[in-house]
Scaffold this motif. Structure first.
Motif, mmCIF file in Angstrom:
data_model
loop_
_atom_site.group_PDB
_atom_site.id
_atom_site.type_symbol
_atom_site.label_atom_id
_atom_site.label_comp_id
_atom_site.label_asym_id
_atom_site.label_seq_id
_atom_site.Cartn_x
_atom_site.Cartn_y
_atom_site.Cartn_z
ATOM 1 N N GLY A 131 0.812 -1.206 0.000
ATOM 2 C CA GLY A 131 0.000 0.000 0.000
ATOM 3 C C GLY A 131 0.846 1.257 0.000
ATOM 4 N N SER A 132 1.929 1.245 0.771
ATOM 5 C CA SER A 132 2.821 2.402 0.826
ATOM 6 C C SER A 132 3.513 2.624 -0.512
ATOM 7 N N VAL A 133 3.945 1.541 -1.143
ATOM 8 C CA VAL A 133 4.602 1.655 -2.454
ATOM 9 C C VAL A 133 3.645 2.234 -3.486
ATOM 10 N N LEU A 134 2.398 1.753 -3.502
ATOM 11 C CA LEU A 134 1.414 2.257 -4.453
ATOM 12 C C LEU A 134 1.093 3.720 -4.190
ATOM 13 N N ALA A 135 0.967 4.074 -2.909
ATOM 14 C CA ALA A 135 0.676 5.461 -2.558
ATOM 15 C C ALA A 135 1.806 6.379 -3.008
ATOM 16 N N LEU A 136 3.041 5.982 -2.746
ATOM 17 C CA LEU A 136 4.188 6.787 -3.152
ATOM 18 C C LEU A 136 4.288 6.895 -4.665
ATOM 19 N N ALA A 137 3.895 5.834 -5.375
ATOM 20 C CA ALA A 137 3.912 5.866 -6.836
ATOM 21 C C ALA A 137 2.902 6.882 -7.365
ATOM 22 N N VAL A 138 1.704 6.896 -6.762
ATOM 23 C CA VAL A 138 0.681 7.856 -7.184
ATOM 24 C C VAL A 138 1.124 9.280 -6.871
ATOM 25 N N ILE A 139 1.714 9.487 -5.694
ATOM 26 C CA ILE A 139 2.197 10.815 -5.319
ATOM 27 C C ILE A 139 3.265 11.296 -6.298
ATOM 28 N N ALA A 140 4.224 10.415 -6.593
ATOM 29 C CA ALA A 140 5.304 10.785 -7.512
ATOM 30 C C ALA A 140 4.766 11.073 -8.908
ATOM 31 N N ALA A 141 3.845 10.225 -9.384
ATOM 32 C CA ALA A 141 3.275 10.415 -10.715
ATOM 33 C C ALA A 141 2.478 11.714 -10.785
ATOM 34 N N GLY A 142 1.684 11.988 -9.745
ATOM 35 C CA GLY A 142 0.894 13.212 -9.729
ATOM 36 C C GLY A 142 1.761 14.460 -9.747
ATOM 37 N N LEU A 143 2.813 14.454 -8.935
ATOM 38 C CA LEU A 143 3.708 15.605 -8.889
ATOM 39 C C LEU A 143 4.471 15.770 -10.202
ATOM 40 N N PHE A 144 4.873 14.648 -10.802
ATOM 41 C CA PHE A 144 5.583 14.711 -12.080
ATOM 42 C C PHE A 144 4.695 15.321 -13.160
ATOM 43 N N VAL A 145 3.446 14.847 -13.233
ATOM 44 C CA VAL A 145 2.510 15.369 -14.237
ATOM 45 C C VAL A 145 2.252 16.853 -13.996
ATOM 46 N N PHE A 146 2.048 17.227 -12.746
ATOM 47 C CA PHE A 146 1.780 18.628 -12.444
ATOM 48 C C PHE A 146 2.952 19.517 -12.849
ATOM 49 N N VAL A 147 4.169 19.102 -12.484
ATOM 50 C CA VAL A 147 5.347 19.909 -12.811
ATOM 51 C C VAL A 147 5.520 20.039 -14.316
ATOM 52 N N ARG A 148 5.308 18.948 -15.044
ATOM 53 C CA ARG A 148 5.443 18.997 -16.506
ATOM 54 C C ARG A 148 4.423 19.942 -17.116
ATOM 55 N N ILE A 149 3.167 19.835 -16.667
ATOM 56 C CA ILE A 149 2.126 20.715 -17.207
ATOM 57 C C ILE A 149 2.418 22.160 -16.846
ATOM 58 N N ALA A 150 2.794 22.399 -15.595
ATOM 59 C CA ALA A 150 3.084 23.763 -15.158
ATOM 60 C C ALA A 150 4.216 24.373 -15.978
ATOM 61 N N ASP A 151 5.236 23.590 -16.237
ATOM 62 C CA ASP A 151 6.367 24.080 -17.025
ATOM 63 C C ASP A 151 5.923 24.452 -18.440
ATOM 64 N N GLU A 152 5.079 23.597 -19.034
ATOM 65 C CA GLU A 152 4.587 23.870 -20.379
ATOM 66 C C GLU A 152 3.680 25.094 -20.403
ATOM 67 N N VAL A 153 2.875 25.249 -19.353
ATOM 68 C CA VAL A 153 1.982 26.411 -19.273
ATOM 69 C C VAL A 153 2.784 27.698 -19.169
ATOM 70 N N VAL A 154 3.800 27.707 -18.309
ATOM 71 C CA VAL A 154 4.638 28.891 -18.140
ATOM 72 C C VAL A 154 5.334 29.263 -19.447
ATOM 73 N N GLU A 155 5.760 28.250 -20.189
ATOM 74 C CA GLU A 155 6.436 28.489 -21.468
ATOM 75 C C GLU A 155 5.463 28.853 -22.581
#
Length: 241
Positions: free
Chosen positions: A14-38
């Motif tokens: 459960g902890s591994v899956l939770a951390l995977a979702v957290i990492a994936a969510g943050l990665f997607v957000f950062v990528r989108i935010a970077d593209e939006v700023v650019e």
């Protein structure tokens, strides 16, 4: 011995899956935010919004007339008023049921998500779409979508909370799945109504899901320490746990 191994394996998985979702969510957000700023998402955002409007009449959304009313009803499920009522009701229920630890965690999870949403909006300072007519009134900034983010935070958190009172796995899956579905339809309604760019909503879903899973993992850690009430195990009545 075997039961202890299974229990430990479930906790670690459960902890591994939770951390995977957290990492994936943050990665997607950062990528989108970077593209939006650019400014690299403008073409994609415009294409989606225009596809949802009648050609030649950007004030008129596609679909039958009743669909607009349905979308307005669905978008209200992500409003500050509705989410606050649901959150306060859940907290009051937990307090009355003697689950003060879970009540405090729920308040901190959703309250913290609300604060984070406001800080992110002020940080990016992205204006609302002006490409098509807004079908509902809006007065705040655009990125990330507060409705999408807070729907993900609130409905997933409350879904996980309600799932804790049942020991049956299929009930847990249904409740959490319903919470995710509500977050999805609320976010989609914001795009249909023309008050958010699609990337606003995608970013809101990503960071909202990451925050909800972070709070869920914190809850599991506090449960192991006895600071938050444990959920019943499958096949074991709650009174026996």
């Amino acid at each position: 011995m075997l039961d202890d191994i299974r229990s430990r394996f479930k906790l670690e998985l459960g902890s591994v899956l939770a951390l995977a979702v957290i990492a994936a969510g943050l990665f997607v957000f950062v990528r989108i935010a970077d593209e939006v700023v650019e400014g690299d998402t403008h073409g994609f955002d415009q294409k989606i919004l225009l596809a949802l409007r009648t050609p030649g009449d950007l004030a008129n959304p596609i679909g039958p007339p009743w669909l607009e009313g349905v979308m307005k009803d669905l978008t209200s499920l992500g409003s500050f008023t509705v989410l606050t009522i649901l959150t306060l009701s859940a907290i009051l229920y937990l307090v009355l049921d003697g689950k003060r630890g879970a009540a405090a965690l729920t308040a901190a999870s959703i309250g913290g998500g609300t604060l984070l949403s406001g800080l992110l909006k002020m940080s990016f300072d992205r204006p609302r779409p002006d490409l098509v007519a807004h079908l509902v009134d809006v007065h705040t900034l655009s990125f990330p979508s507060g409705h999408a983010m807070m729907s993900a935070v609130t409905y997933i958190t409350l879904g996980a909370l309600l799932a804790r009172v049942s020991a049956k796995r299929r009930i847990k899956v249904f409740i959490v799945g319903l919470g995710i579905l509500l977050a999805v339809v609320v976010g989609a309604s914001r795009i249909y109504l023309g008050v958010h760019w699609p990337t606003d909503v995608l970013a809101g879903w990503a960071v909202g899901a990451a925050w909800a899973m972070l709070c869920w993992e914190v809850a599991r850690m506090l449960q192991r320490r006895g600071a938050v009430e444990r959920e019943p195990e499958e096949g074991v009545p709650e009174s026996a746990t």
